[in-house]
Motif scaffolding. Structure first.
Motif, PDB file in Angstrom:
ATOM      1  N   ILE A   9      -0.818 -11.309   7.541  1.00  0.00           N
ATOM      2  CA  ILE A   9       0.088 -11.173   6.500  1.00  0.00           C
ATOM      3  C   ILE A   9       0.752  -9.866   6.313  1.00  0.00           C
ATOM      4  O   ILE A   9       0.321  -8.697   6.806  1.00  0.00           O
ATOM      5  CB  ILE A   9      -0.838 -11.168   4.983  1.00  0.00           C
ATOM      6  CG1 ILE A   9      -1.708 -12.260   4.946  1.00  0.00           C
ATOM      7  CG2 ILE A   9       0.190 -10.739   3.700  1.00  0.00           C
ATOM      8  CD1 ILE A   9      -2.565 -12.134   3.553  1.00  0.00           C
ATOM      9  N   CYS A  10       2.101 -10.095   6.519  1.00  0.00           N
ATOM     10  CA  CYS A  10       3.002  -8.867   6.620  1.00  0.00           C
ATOM     11  C   CYS A  10       3.995  -8.754   5.511  1.00  0.00           C
ATOM     12  O   CYS A  10       4.683  -9.770   5.420  1.00  0.00           O
ATOM     13  CB  CYS A  10       3.693  -9.006   7.991  1.00  0.00           C
ATOM     14  SG  CYS A  10       4.862  -7.796   8.482  1.00  0.00           S
ATOM     15  N   ASP A  11       3.841  -7.750   5.009  1.00  0.00           N
ATOM     16  CA  ASP A  11       4.811  -7.619   3.632  1.00  0.00           C
ATOM     17  C   ASP A  11       5.000  -6.146   3.551  1.00  0.00           C
ATOM     18  O   ASP A  11       3.953  -5.418   3.529  1.00  0.00           O
ATOM     19  CB  ASP A  11       4.390  -8.365   2.497  1.00  0.00           C
ATOM     20  CG  ASP A  11       5.344  -8.485   1.336  1.00  0.00           C
ATOM     21  OD1 ASP A  11       6.305  -7.486   1.056  1.00  0.00           O
ATOM     22  OD2 ASP A  11       5.560  -9.685   0.758  1.00  0.00           O
ATOM     23  N   ASP A  12       6.160  -5.607   3.327  1.00  0.00           N
ATOM     24  CA  ASP A  12       6.465  -4.129   3.232  1.00  0.00           C
ATOM     25  C   ASP A  12       6.001  -3.822   1.626  1.00  0.00           C
ATOM     26  O   ASP A  12       6.078  -2.802   1.412  1.00  0.00           O
ATOM     27  CB  ASP A  12       7.924  -3.794   3.653  1.00  0.00           C
ATOM     28  CG  ASP A  12       8.991  -4.364   2.768  1.00  0.00           C
ATOM     29  OD1 ASP A  12       8.787  -5.648   2.146  1.00  0.00           O
ATOM     30  OD2 ASP A  12       9.961  -3.891   3.166  1.00  0.00           O
ATOM     31  N   GLU A  13       5.950  -4.940   0.938  1.00  0.00           N
ATOM     32  CA  GLU A  13       5.467  -4.460  -0.518  1.00  0.00           C
ATOM     33  C   GLU A  13       4.067  -4.525  -0.382  1.00  0.00           C
ATOM     34  O   GLU A  13       3.012  -5.216  -0.521  1.00  0.00           O
ATOM     35  CB  GLU A  13       5.632  -5.897  -1.593  1.00  0.00           C
ATOM     36  CG  GLU A  13       7.149  -5.804  -1.893  1.00  0.00           C
ATOM     37  CD  GLU A  13       7.407  -6.737  -2.966  1.00  0.00           C
ATOM     38  OE1 GLU A  13       6.679  -6.951  -3.904  1.00  0.00           O
ATOM     39  OE2 GLU A  13       8.370  -7.635  -2.734  1.00  0.00           O
ATOM     40  N   GLU A  14       3.318  -3.220   0.033  1.00  0.00           N
ATOM     41  CA  GLU A  14       1.874  -3.039   0.422  1.00  0.00           C
ATOM     42  C   GLU A  14       1.040  -3.718  -0.460  1.00  0.00           C
ATOM     43  O   GLU A  14      -0.226  -4.163  -0.239  1.00  0.00           O
ATOM     44  CB  GLU A  14       1.558  -1.727   0.593  1.00  0.00           C
ATOM     45  CG  GLU A  14       0.506  -1.269   1.329  1.00  0.00           C
ATOM     46  CD  GLU A  14       0.625   0.169   1.755  1.00  0.00           C
ATOM     47  OE1 GLU A  14      -0.523   0.706   2.341  1.00  0.00           O
ATOM     48  OE2 GLU A  14       1.527   0.750   1.888  1.00  0.00           O
ATOM     49  N   GLU A  15       1.271  -3.570  -2.056  1.00  0.00           N
ATOM     50  CA  GLU A  15       0.121  -4.113  -2.876  1.00  0.00           C
ATOM     51  C   GLU A  15       0.125  -5.418  -2.926  1.00  0.00           C
ATOM     52  O   GLU A  15      -0.954  -6.004  -2.856  1.00  0.00           O
ATOM     53  CB  GLU A  15       0.413  -3.677  -4.486  1.00  0.00           C
ATOM     54  CG  GLU A  15      -0.442  -3.795  -5.538  1.00  0.00           C
ATOM     55  CD  GLU A  15       0.105  -3.310  -6.777  1.00  0.00           C
ATOM     56  OE1 GLU A  15      -0.406  -3.943  -7.739  1.00  0.00           O
ATOM     57  OE2 GLU A  15       0.666  -2.189  -6.578  1.00  0.00           O
ATOM     58  N   LEU A  16       1.077  -6.100  -2.627  1.00  0.00           N
ATOM     59  CA  LEU A  16       1.317  -7.542  -2.651  1.00  0.00           C
ATOM     60  C   LEU A  16       0.501  -8.103  -1.423  1.00  0.00           C
ATOM     61  O   LEU A  16      -0.319  -9.020  -1.505  1.00  0.00           O
ATOM     62  CB  LEU A  16       2.690  -8.016  -2.493  1.00  0.00           C
ATOM     63  CG  LEU A  16       2.708  -9.748  -2.353  1.00  0.00           C
ATOM     64  CD1 LEU A  16       2.025 -10.528  -3.305  1.00  0.00           C
ATOM     65  CD2 LEU A  16       4.117 -10.104  -2.074  1.00  0.00           C
ATOM     66  N   ALA A  17       0.720  -7.413  -0.292  1.00  0.00           N
ATOM     67  CA  ALA A  17       0.065  -7.825   1.120  1.00  0.00           C
ATOM     68  C   ALA A  17      -1.477  -7.626   1.003  1.00  0.00           C
ATOM     69  O   ALA A  17      -2.372  -8.522   1.136  1.00  0.00           O
ATOM     70  CB  ALA A  17       0.746  -7.022   2.143  1.00  0.00           C
ATOM     71  N   LYS A  30     -10.759 -14.581   7.430  1.00  0.00           N
ATOM     72  CA  LYS A  30     -10.497 -13.207   8.249  1.00  0.00           C
ATOM     73  C   LYS A  30      -9.010 -12.957   8.162  1.00  0.00           C
ATOM     74  O   LYS A  30      -8.167 -13.586   8.489  1.00  0.00           O
ATOM     75  CB  LYS A  30     -10.923 -13.326   9.641  1.00  0.00           C
ATOM     76  CG  LYS A  30     -11.167 -11.946  10.449  1.00  0.00           C
ATOM     77  CD  LYS A  30     -11.413 -12.183  11.812  1.00  0.00           C
ATOM     78  CE  LYS A  30     -11.182 -10.807  12.480  1.00  0.00           C
ATOM     79  NZ  LYS A  30     -11.049 -10.752  13.698  1.00  0.00           N
ATOM     80  N   VAL A  31      -8.844 -11.727   7.583  1.00  0.00           N
ATOM     81  CA  VAL A  31      -7.471 -11.259   7.284  1.00  0.00           C
ATOM     82  C   VAL A  31      -6.986  -9.940   7.983  1.00  0.00           C
ATOM     83  O   VAL A  31      -7.865  -9.217   8.032  1.00  0.00           O
ATOM     84  CB  VAL A  31      -7.297 -11.025   5.801  1.00  0.00           C
ATOM     85  CG1 VAL A  31      -6.042 -10.616   5.626  1.00  0.00           C
ATOM     86  CG2 VAL A  31      -7.797 -12.485   5.053  1.00  0.00           C
ATOM     87  N   ASP A  32      -5.703 -10.137   8.459  1.00  0.00           N
ATOM     88  CA  ASP A  32      -5.244  -8.813   9.148  1.00  0.00           C
ATOM     89  C   ASP A  32      -3.927  -8.588   8.347  1.00  0.00           C
ATOM     90  O   ASP A  32      -3.448  -9.740   7.907  1.00  0.00           O
ATOM     91  CB  ASP A  32      -4.849  -8.821  10.445  1.00  0.00           C
ATOM     92  CG  ASP A  32      -5.787  -8.592  11.315  1.00  0.00           C
ATOM     93  OD1 ASP A  32      -5.913  -7.254  11.586  1.00  0.00           O
ATOM     94  OD2 ASP A  32      -6.624  -9.265  12.016  1.00  0.00           O
ATOM     95  N   VAL A  33      -3.802  -7.254   7.577  1.00  0.00           N
ATOM     96  CA  VAL A  33      -2.663  -7.110   6.761  1.00  0.00           C
ATOM     97  C   VAL A  33      -1.649  -5.857   7.662  1.00  0.00           C
ATOM     98  O   VAL A  33      -2.423  -4.862   8.098  1.00  0.00           O
ATOM     99  CB  VAL A  33      -3.196  -6.463   5.615  1.00  0.00           C
ATOM    100  CG1 VAL A  33      -1.801  -6.276   4.664  1.00  0.00           C
ATOM    101  CG2 VAL A  33      -3.838  -7.876   4.672  1.00  0.00           C
ATOM    102  N   CYS A  34      -0.703  -6.242   7.654  1.00  0.00           N
ATOM    103  CA  CYS A  34       0.348  -5.114   7.957  1.00  0.00           C
ATOM    104  C   CYS A  34       1.624  -4.847   7.058  1.00  0.00           C
ATOM    105  O   CYS A  34       1.767  -5.982   6.399  1.00  0.00           O
ATOM    106  CB  CYS A  34       0.945  -5.158   9.468  1.00  0.00           C
ATOM    107  SG  CYS A  34       1.578  -6.780   9.793  1.00  0.00           S
ATOM    108  N   VAL A  35       2.339  -3.774   7.151  1.00  0.00           N
ATOM    109  CA  VAL A  35       3.234  -3.758   6.190  1.00  0.00           C
ATOM    110  C   VAL A  35       4.579  -3.353   6.940  1.00  0.00           C
ATOM    111  O   VAL A  35       5.739  -3.045   6.312  1.00  0.00           O
ATOM    112  CB  VAL A  35       3.053  -2.535   5.265  1.00  0.00           C
ATOM    113  CG1 VAL A  35       1.914  -2.808   4.268  1.00  0.00           C
ATOM    114  CG2 VAL A  35       2.897  -1.072   5.796  1.00  0.00           C
TER     115      VAL A  35
END
Length: 133
Positions: A9-17, A30-35
């Protein structure tokens, strides 16, 4: 689900990501998040190989369509099986195909609908074990 499914998941809205990440983790993913788009591209190029890629369309450093484009150019065993672009900008005539992705969602997105659509889409796909993190 016999095999753990993975998502980037990539979103610059960190809270949403992170909220989306927590939602998917709570549903057995299994999740990876980046902003940043660059972070997503680096993860993909280094071999992350998620089953699903979700990216915001307008990210601070990259266009989400660029992230999807890079993902589509990876070797087949490293490409996400499904790509999704989300956007906060209303686009009356835009379609997923315009961005070379499988789904296009306008924020706010209902995570339950997102999960159901992903499940339906992936139900018709095989899951290669090699290269998937």
């Amino acid at each position: 689900m016999s095999q753990l499914r993975t998502i980037l998941i990539c979103d610059d809205e960190e809270e949403l990501a992170h909220e989306l990440g927590e939602f998917f983790e709570g549903n057995g993913w299994k999740v990876d998040v980046c902003v940043t788009g660059m972070a997503a591209i680096e993860k993909l190029r280094k071999g992350l190989a998620p089953h699903v890629l979700i990216t915001d369309l307008r990210i601070s450093d990259f266009d989400g369509a660029q992230v999807v484009s890079v993902a589509r150019e990876l070797p087949p065993e490293m490409r996400p099986l499904m790509t999704i672009i989300i956007t906060g900008h209303v686009m009356d005539t835009a379609r997923a195909v315009d961005f070379m992705c499988d789904y296009l969602y306008v924020k706010p997105i209902d995570p339950d609908v997102l999960l159901a659509n992903i499940g339906e889409f992936l139900a018709h796909r095989t899951f290669p074990a090699a290269g998937r993190s």
